[in-house]
Each structure stands twice: as structure tokens, then as C-alpha cells.
Design an enzyme around this catalytic site. Structure first.
Site, mmCIF file in Angstrom:
data_model
loop_
_atom_site.group_PDB
_atom_site.id
_atom_site.type_symbol
_atom_site.label_atom_id
_atom_site.label_comp_id
_atom_site.label_asym_id
_atom_site.label_seq_id
_atom_site.Cartn_x
_atom_site.Cartn_y
_atom_site.Cartn_z
ATOM 1 N N ARG A 1 -10.246 0.318 -22.506
ATOM 2 C CA ARG A 1 -11.714 0.312 -22.447
ATOM 3 C C ARG A 1 -12.178 0.664 -21.037
ATOM 4 O O ARG A 1 -13.178 1.348 -20.849
ATOM 5 C CB ARG A 1 -12.259 -1.065 -22.840
ATOM 6 C CG ARG A 1 -12.080 -1.413 -24.301
ATOM 7 C CD ARG A 1 -12.678 -2.773 -24.616
ATOM 8 N NE ARG A 1 -14.125 -2.766 -24.465
ATOM 9 C CZ ARG A 1 -14.818 -3.528 -23.627
ATOM 10 N NH1 ARG A 1 -14.207 -4.393 -22.870
ATOM 11 N NH2 ARG A 1 -16.118 -3.439 -23.560
ATOM 12 N N ARG B 1 -21.606 -0.153 -28.847
ATOM 13 C CA ARG B 1 -20.301 -0.485 -28.262
ATOM 14 C C ARG B 1 -20.551 -1.291 -26.996
ATOM 15 O O ARG B 1 -21.489 -0.997 -26.250
ATOM 16 C CB ARG B 1 -19.569 0.810 -27.920
ATOM 17 C CG ARG B 1 -18.102 0.647 -27.657
ATOM 18 C CD ARG B 1 -17.451 2.010 -27.581
ATOM 19 N NE ARG B 1 -17.360 2.655 -28.886
ATOM 20 C CZ ARG B 1 -16.382 2.439 -29.765
ATOM 21 N NH1 ARG B 1 -15.404 1.596 -29.485
ATOM 22 N NH2 ARG B 1 -16.359 3.070 -30.912
ATOM 23 N N ILE B 2 -19.731 -2.300 -26.791
ATOM 24 C CA ILE B 2 -19.880 -3.119 -25.585
ATOM 25 C C ILE B 2 -19.331 -2.335 -24.401
ATOM 26 O O ILE B 2 -18.210 -1.821 -24.450
ATOM 27 C CB ILE B 2 -19.148 -4.469 -25.754
ATOM 28 C CG1 ILE B 2 -19.809 -5.255 -26.904
ATOM 29 C CG2 ILE B 2 -19.185 -5.270 -24.469
ATOM 30 C CD1 ILE B 2 -19.024 -6.458 -27.362
ATOM 31 N N LEU B 3 -20.148 -2.238 -23.372
ATOM 32 C CA LEU B 3 -19.736 -1.466 -22.197
ATOM 33 C C LEU B 3 -18.789 -2.300 -21.341
ATOM 34 O O LEU B 3 -19.034 -3.481 -21.094
ATOM 35 C CB LEU B 3 -20.979 -1.073 -21.397
ATOM 36 C CG LEU B 3 -21.868 -0.043 -22.107
ATOM 37 C CD1 LEU B 3 -23.259 -0.015 -21.505
ATOM 38 C CD2 LEU B 3 -21.219 1.342 -22.050
ATOM 39 N N ASN C 1 -30.877 -2.049 -22.084
ATOM 40 C CA ASN C 1 -30.525 -1.945 -23.502
ATOM 41 C C ASN C 1 -31.722 -2.381 -24.330
ATOM 42 O O ASN C 1 -32.518 -3.223 -23.903
ATOM 43 C CB ASN C 1 -29.347 -2.877 -23.789
ATOM 44 C CG ASN C 1 -28.906 -2.848 -25.239
ATOM 45 O OD1 ASN C 1 -28.698 -1.786 -25.822
ATOM 46 N ND2 ASN C 1 -28.760 -4.022 -25.846
ATOM 47 N N THR C 2 -31.810 -1.832 -25.520
ATOM 48 C CA THR C 2 -32.784 -2.344 -26.480
ATOM 49 C C THR C 2 -32.026 -3.003 -27.622
ATOM 50 O O THR C 2 -31.039 -2.465 -28.129
ATOM 51 C CB THR C 2 -33.750 -1.250 -26.965
ATOM 52 O OG1 THR C 2 -34.636 -1.839 -27.919
ATOM 53 C CG2 THR C 2 -33.036 -0.066 -27.593
ATOM 54 N N HIS C 3 -32.492 -4.203 -27.987
ATOM 55 C CA HIS C 3 -31.768 -5.024 -28.959
ATOM 56 C C HIS C 3 -32.743 -5.504 -30.032
ATOM 57 O O HIS C 3 -33.818 -6.017 -29.713
ATOM 58 C CB HIS C 3 -31.146 -6.233 -28.242
ATOM 59 C CG HIS C 3 -30.380 -7.119 -29.168
ATOM 60 N ND1 HIS C 3 -29.102 -6.823 -29.586
ATOM 61 C CD2 HIS C 3 -30.711 -8.288 -29.772
ATOM 62 C CE1 HIS C 3 -28.678 -7.767 -30.403
ATOM 63 N NE2 HIS C 3 -29.634 -8.674 -30.538
ATOM 64 N N GLY D 1 -22.234 -9.880 -19.858
ATOM 65 C CA GLY D 1 -22.158 -10.563 -21.142
ATOM 66 C C GLY D 1 -22.641 -9.667 -22.277
ATOM 67 O O GLY D 1 -23.038 -8.523 -22.052
ATOM 68 N N ASP E 1 -25.471 -9.001 -24.561
ATOM 69 C CA ASP E 1 -26.903 -9.249 -24.782
ATOM 70 C C ASP E 1 -27.400 -10.495 -24.044
ATOM 71 O O ASP E 1 -28.243 -11.242 -24.549
ATOM 72 C CB ASP E 1 -27.205 -9.341 -26.292
ATOM 73 C CG ASP E 1 -26.811 -8.068 -27.033
ATOM 74 O OD1 ASP E 1 -26.968 -6.983 -26.452
ATOM 75 O OD2 ASP E 1 -26.344 -8.163 -28.172
HETATM 76 C C1 GRF Z 1 -31.882 0.014 -32.659
HETATM 77 O O1 GRF Z 1 -32.557 -0.920 -33.460
HETATM 78 C C2 GRF Z 1 -31.165 -0.661 -31.524
HETATM 79 O O2 GRF Z 1 -31.833 -1.749 -31.009
HETATM 80 C C3 GRF Z 1 -29.897 -1.091 -32.193
HETATM 81 O O3 GRF Z 1 -29.548 -0.002 -32.996
HETATM 82 C C4 GRF Z 1 -30.733 0.668 -33.411
HETATM 83 C C5 GRF Z 1 -30.577 2.115 -33.070
HETATM 84 O O4 GRF Z 1 -31.471 2.893 -33.793
HETATM 85 N N1 GRF Z 1 -28.901 -1.475 -31.241
HETATM 86 P P1 GRF Z 1 -31.646 4.451 -33.514
HETATM 87 O O5 GRF Z 1 -30.256 5.060 -33.435
HETATM 88 O O6 GRF Z 1 -32.394 4.609 -32.226
HETATM 89 O O7 GRF Z 1 -32.405 4.963 -34.686
#
Ligand code: GRF
Length: 198
Positions: A64, A90-92, A106-108, A142, A144
Site C-alpha cells: 500500500r 480506498r483508504i489512503l 474528503n467528502t463522506h 484515521g 474518516d
Molecule cells: C459519494 O457519496 C462520496 O461521499 C462517497 O462515494 C460517493 C461518490 O459518488 N464516498 P460519485 O462517484 O461522486 O458519484
């Protein structure tokens, strides 16, 4: 102009919304490259927009960490100031995180610290939650766990299935991500200060 890299694994609808945002000359962000860890369908959006893009596959590396080094090098070649994981599933590895964080976000699809991990939408439904949402956060070592930058809530409809809920979350997520990156570009969010205060 804030030069960014966007990292994806899948459909890339967040990437598409960022590309659309950058079509407005008033949006102070340039997508310098798009990176993926697999044949992500969303790479087609980068191609169509003429944005340099690349795939660095973990399977091609012994560890990794080696993958992280190669992915980081491919990104660094584009001289970016911010790396945005927008659906990179994937976890970086730590060496990658250390190289870019706190300029690594990141967006979660949940209201962290609730429902971290790869199945956030499913986990919220399984827990019987009536509300979930989306979090844009700095990536630390970590999963998220990094400092939260922006969040928005989404109410869960009775009997709602995972795919429908995830799509409704994404409708909130796309503009929230674009607005968060704008706030970083304009200095309203100072990543180093947020990370230091965490
Ligand atoms: C998003 O909801 C993101 O937060 C999550 O995977 C989704 C990706 O959606 N980790 P897209 O590929 O941008 O449509």
C-alpha cells in the site's frame, strides 16, 4: 485560482459537479488533474473536459505504501495546492496522507463521527437513524476521523432504500463540496489552522 487534484473510484458525479462549477469564471478553482485507483466511470468526465487524468492501481505495487508513493508522485506532477477525495473508495496510506494533509480533504456521506467507513449510508439505515447527511473533512491518518470543515443534514424517509437515500445525500453533497473548496480557495477556511486546532 486554487489548483486541485480530484480523486475518484466510481461514477464521479461529485467530480462532474466540480467541473461544472469551474465552468463559471467566478469560481476560483482549477482542476489540474483527476486521479483514480481503478477504471472509474467518472474518468470520462475528465476526458470530456480535457483534464489530465490517470489511474494508479494498487495491484501493480508490492505494498500500500508503494502505491501511495506512486499515486502521490502522479499528483505532484500537476503542481496542485489541494487534493480532493471525492468518491475515492480506498483508504489512503500514511505516507500519502503525510505528504498532502492538511491540504487533503474528503467528502463522506454521513454526519461524522457517525457512520465512518465504506458503507455509511447502509449503516445509517441499519441503525434506524432518522437523519444522516454529508461531511467534508480533512483527511488524517484515521478512517474518516479528520477535522470537520462543513456538514449538512438529510432527513431519512420512512422505508427509504440505500440507493435512494444515497442519491438524495449526493444532491446535498455536490454543492456542499463545491462550496467548501471555494471557501478554502478564498481563505475563509484555513486548513492549517483547522488542523492545528484539532
Ligand atoms: C459519494 O457519496 C462520496 O461521499 C462517497 O462515494 C460517493 C461518490 O459518488 N464516498 P460519485 O462517484 O461522486 O458519484
Amino acid at each position: 485560482m486554487l489548483k486541485i487534484a480530484v480523486l475518484i473510484s466510481g461514477s464521479g458525479s461529485n467530480l462532474k459537479s466540480l467541473i461544472d462549477a469551474t465552468n463559471d469564471p467566478a469560481y476560483p478553482v482549477q482542476i489540474a488533474c483527476v486521479g483514480a485507483d481503478t477504471d472509474a466511470a467518472g474518468l470520462a468526465y475528465a476526458e470530456a473536459a480535457g483534464i489530465p487524468n490517470f489511474i494508479v492501481r494498487p495491484a501493480d505495487f508490492a505494498s500500500r505504501a508503494d502505491w501511495g508513493t506512486a499515486f502521490a508522485e502522479a499528483i505532484r506532477a500537476h503542481d496542485v495546492e489541494l487534493v480532493v477525495s471525492a468518491g475515492l473508495m480506498r483508504i489512503l496510506p500514511a505516507n500519502f496522507v503525510n505528504e498532502f494533509s492538511p491540504a487533503l480533504i474528503n467528502t463522506h456521506p454521513a454526519l461524522l463521527p457517525l457512520y465512518p467507513g465504506a458503507h455509511a449510508v447502509r449503516d445509517a439505515l441499519a441503525a434506524g437513524a432518522t437523519e444522516t447527511g454529508v461531511t467534508v473533512h480533512i483527511i488524517d491518518e484515521g478512517v474518516d476521523t479528520g477535522p470537520v470543515l462543513r456538514q449538512a443534514a438529510v432527513q431519512i424517509a420512512p422505508g427509504e432504500i440505500e440507493a435512494d437515500l444515497h442519491e438524495r445525500i449526493k444532491q446535498i453533497e455536490r454543492p456542499l463540496l463545491a462550496a467548501t473548496i471555494r471557501a478554502i480557495a478564498e481563505g475563509e477556511i484555513r486548513l492549517a489552522e483547522v488542523a492545528a486546532a484539532h
